[in-house]
Each structure stands twice: as structure tokens, then as C-alpha cells.
Design a protein around this motif. Structure first.
Motif, short mmCIF file in Angstrom:
data_model
loop_
_atom_site.label_atom_id
_atom_site.label_comp_id
_atom_site.label_asym_id
_atom_site.label_seq_id
_atom_site.Cartn_x
_atom_site.Cartn_y
_atom_site.Cartn_z
N TYR A 31 0.61 -1.21 -0.16
CA TYR A 31 0.06 -0.17 -0.02
C TYR A 31 0.78 0.98 -0.04
O TYR A 31 0.68 2.12 -0.84
CB TYR A 31 -0.91 -0.05 1.20
CG TYR A 31 -1.69 1.13 1.23
CD1 TYR A 31 -3.03 1.27 0.62
CD2 TYR A 31 -1.19 2.13 1.89
CE1 TYR A 31 -3.88 2.27 0.73
CE2 TYR A 31 -2.23 3.49 2.09
CZ TYR A 31 -3.53 3.48 1.53
OH TYR A 31 -4.39 4.66 1.52
N GLU A 35 0.64 3.91 -3.11
CA GLU A 35 -0.15 5.15 -2.72
C GLU A 35 0.95 6.34 -2.45
O GLU A 35 0.63 7.37 -2.36
CB GLU A 35 -0.99 4.79 -1.65
CG GLU A 35 -1.92 3.77 -1.68
CD GLU A 35 -2.95 4.26 -3.03
OE1 GLU A 35 -3.27 5.38 -3.10
OE2 GLU A 35 -3.37 3.11 -3.71
N ARG A 47 -2.41 3.59 6.39
CA ARG A 47 -3.38 4.50 5.64
C ARG A 47 -3.03 6.14 6.00
O ARG A 47 -2.87 7.10 5.17
CB ARG A 47 -4.58 4.40 5.38
CG ARG A 47 -4.78 3.00 4.55
CD ARG A 47 -6.38 2.97 4.48
NE ARG A 47 -6.44 1.22 3.86
CZ ARG A 47 -7.01 0.45 4.60
NH1 ARG A 47 -7.18 0.41 5.90
NH2 ARG A 47 -7.11 -0.61 4.17
#
Length: 435
Positions: A215, A219, A321
Motif C-alpha cells: 500500500y 500510494e 493509511r
């Protein structure tokens, strides 16, 4: 006959004689299991994957990247020179177009070695990636280079070497420094006053596994690389994120490492840490090689691999995140650092501990705030093993005023310093003074 989609040169020299101790994970056997795995799996039977031997890094090669106090010969063994020479060989293969990509499987590692070196810290004496980058610049001219450090430990040495260099983008993904050596690598560490935003740190929580790492790559790392648009991508390929590593707390797998390299598409990879000698390195290195060569790596599996048991919790993924969103925003809108200023100079004062050898260094860095160039840099250093050392660095775009100031400081160094070294990037001159 299998064929590589992208030709790959693998630099291998298993006969390194350097070790922290006979039982330490950083010892001779660290690459022997990998060598055996490559032979058993027939890696070099694949058309387009070739094996190469390292070059040998000279004093000059090392002095382009470091101030070694009291001297290069006092800091480096032959193994360190061969390790750095392996990285140089990787660069030569790529730039001479002998192979499309190259992976330097070398040891000892290097990414904890800073601009100034008094000894070994974090198992590192010299920074093999930095030696390679400066060799590239010497032989192929000025380049925009991205170094993506995927070692579990923050690459504080590489960060330090390129802290003031806007031509080098340094990205480090690592276990949160609040939980692991060297205790650094936080998002607010984003570069010096001349290279703000060119250092990017992505601290990940313990127990991050494949989903979290990938991720962060997709990202954060890939968008930043696209924005920076480097001429060359280097993967500082530490493998101590593996779930079997004895000195870290992460959950990455060989499949994850292979997918990371497939996404990153590095031109060059250089081995860094990784201390699960039997449980991780043979599988991870094989996966990286296959991914860099564009071959199928789906069959790479550790015997005890259980992805369900390793997967992050929902709360952990939320933390990842949030961190990634903050880091990406900080890259595009870097906050101005709180840089200390005294007159015409930016000042940075630090104490640096060399954990392997018990050396404590006191360091004062003075960077000229020059309107015409990046500014001459003076590094005044002393340690518990050696007093009063001076490093003088003239940048590649050095203006006449900073050039004169640097040479004047170096000439006068005999009065106040035991050792002084001059690194003139502009004129490619390297000088050394000692009592």
C-alpha cells in the motif's frame, strides 16, 4: 529454456571475510545459503540472467562520498571495498548497457554510514550506495537519482549523505523509529534547507505485512517517483522486514518483496540488512531476482509461509493509511524546517553514537547560505577516539566566493585540526591533511 523479459546482472562474491563475530547474523554464511538456493533453483540457467564479480573500491571512490577520519584505510577492510565495488559493478553494467538491471548481492551493508565516518555503526562502515552514486556522477555526469530504502531500519546514513542534495531523492520505508534502531526516520525529517522535500520517511508500525508495505509503495512511493522523474532508481534492498528476522518486528514475505520490486522497477538493487540467514534470505533474494528480470515468481514460498496469520489487523491498516496520506501531502507541501541560523550559515549540531564500536561523535555542520550556489559546507567533528577533525565540501555548482572560502578553511586547518579532508565536487579534487 526460460528467458528473462529484462536482462539482469547479479553481482555475487560469497567469499567475504568480514563478520561482527562468528555467531552474529552479520557473518560469512549470510550469502552462502543464497548462493546455494540460486544454484539449486537454476537461476543462472535462465537466459538473460548473468553472474558477475565485483570491482574494488579505491580510496578515491570512497572519498567522493565520505569524510573518513582519520583515513579511508583506518575505516575500511578489503571486504568493505569489495562490497562497495559490487555496487559500482552494478552501476557499470547498467550504464554500459550490458544488462538492463543489476542486483548487487554484497556484504557488509552500508546504509547507516553517514557523511562523516569514525567507525562502524549499525554494522556499516561505509555507505555502499553513496559510493556507487558518486561513482556514477564521476563517470556519467550529473543525474537525478532516487534511492528507495526498503530495509527495516531507517537509512539514516544515506539520509545524512544526501540531506542537502536536491538531485537525490531519498525515500525510506522502515519500522517506526520509536520501536527500533536507529530511532529516527520520522516524516518531519524532510531534507536540509537546500533540498527541502527531497527526503521522504515512511515509518510503519510493527507487524506490518505485505498489504501494508505494498500500500505504501503504490500510494506514496510510486506517485512521488513519478513527480520527481529520476534518471535512475536504486533499491537499497534490506530484507530484515521478513517475518522470520531475529532483530526486527515486521511480517513481510518473499512474495511481498518480489511484488515490491515488480512495482518499483529499480534499475539497480543493492543488498542491505537481512539476518534470517536460512529462513528468509534465499527465498527473498530469489524472488527479487525473478521480479527484476520480469520472470514468474509465483512459486517462491517459504516452507512455513501462512499469509492469513501474518496479515495486518484493520486498525493497523488504518494507521498505515493515515501515515501514508500525511507523508504524501508533506512531500507536495513540505513544511519549512526549523533550521538554526548563525550569520550567513545554517548550523546543525549533533551527537552520533557508533553502537558497534562504542564511539561517541560530536559534530557541528556549517552550511553557507549562498545565493549563487548550494553553499560551502564545513563539518567539524571530534569523537571519543579522535579529536578535532574537519571536512570541507564544495558543491558541484560551487560559486567562486564559496570555493575561495572552502580552500581558505582547508589551508588553515593545520592550526586547529588533527585531520582535515577536502572534497571539491566542482573541480573533482580531493585533498588530505594530517599532523
Amino acid at each position: 529454456m526460460l528467458k528473462a523479459a529484462s536482462s539482469l546482472g547479479v553481482i555475487f562474491f560469497p567469499a567475504f571475510d568480514w563478520a561482527i563475530s562468528p555467531t552474529h547474523p552479520e557473518r560469512e554464511e549470510r550469502l552462502l545459503y543464497t548462493q546455494d538456493q540460486f544454484r539449486e533453483e537454476g537461476l543462472f540457467d535462465i537466459e538473460g540472467i548473468s553472474e558477475h564479480r565485483p570491482l574494488y573500491a579505491s580510496d578515491l571512490d570512497i572519498m567522493r562520498a565520505h569524510f573518513c577520519f582519520p583515513s579511508v584505510s583506518a575505516i575500511c577492510t578489503e571486504s568493505h571495498r569489495i562490497s562497495a565495488g559490487g555496487a559500482i559493478q552494478a552501476a557499470r553494467l547498467v550504464f554500459e548497457q550490458e544488462t538492463r538491471r543489476a542486483f548487487a548481492l554484497v556484504r557488509p551493508p552500508g546504509h547507516h554510514a553517514m557523511k562523516v565516518v569514525h567507525g562502524n555503526r549499525g554494522f556499516c562502515n561505509i555507505n555502499i550506495e553513496a559510493v556507487m552514486v558518486e561513482w556514477i556522477r564521476e563517470h556519467y555526469g550529473r543525474k537525478r537519482i532516487a534511492i528507495v530504502d526498503t530495509d527495516c531500519h531507517h537509512g539514516d546514513g544515506t539520509q545524512d549523505v544526501y540531506w542537502h542534495d536536491p538531485d537525490v531523492l531519498f525515500i525510506s520505508l522502515h519500522q517506526d523509529g520509536r520501536t527500533l534502531y536507529p530511532g529516527s526516520g520520522f516524516p518531519y525529517e524532510n531534507g536540509g534547507p537546500r533540498a527541502l522535500g527531497k527526503t521522504v520517511n515512511i515509518p510503519l508500525p510493527p507487524r506490518t505485512s505485505d498489504e501494508g508495505y505494498l500500500y505504501a509503495i503504490e500510494e506514496v512511493v510510486l506517485p512521488i517517483l513519478a513527480d520527481f522523474n529520476p534518471d535512475l532508481i536504486i533499491n537499497s534492498a534490506g530484507q530484515d522486514n521478513h517475518y522470520t528476522d531475529p532483530i526486527t518486528n515486521m511480517q513481510f514475505s518473499a512474495q511481498g518483496y518480489a511484488r515490491l520490486n515488480e512495482l518499483l522497477k529499480p534499475d539497480i538493487a543493492v543488498l542491505e540488512g537481512g539476518y534470517s540467514i536460512k529462513g528468509a534470505l534465499p527465498y527473498v533474494n530469489l524472488g527479487i531476482c525473478l521480479a527484476m528480470a520480469g520472470c514468474d515468481y509465483s512459486g517462491i514460498r517459504e516452507p512455513d509461509y501462512n499469509p492469513a496469520a501474518l496479515r495486518e489487523s484493520p486498525d493497523l491498516m488504518d494507521t498505515i493509511r493515515q501515515t501514508c496520506a500525511y507523508v504524501l501531502d508533506s512531500y507536495h507541501h513540505p513544511p519549512m524546517g526549523d533550521f538554526e541560523k548563525q550569520g550567513e550559515y545554517f548550523i546543525r549540531e549533533r551527537k552520533i553514537y557508533y553502537d558497534t564500536e562504542g564511539i561517541l561523535e560530536n559534530q557541528r555542520e556549517e552550511l553557507k547560505d549562498c545565493e549563487s550556489c548550494r553553499g560551502v559546507r564545513l563539518i567539524k567533528s571530534s569523537s571519543s577516539h579522535l579529536s578535532t577533525c574537519l571536512g570541507v565540501e564544495l558543491p558541484i555548482d560551487c560559486c567562486p566566493a564559496c570555493e575561495q572560502e572552502g580552500y581558505t578553511a582547508f589551508t588553515r586547518a593545520k592550526k586547529n585540526y588533527v585531520v582535515a579532508q577536502l572534497l571539491d565536487q566542482k573541480n573533482k579534487r580531493f585533498q588530505y591533511l594530517s599532523e
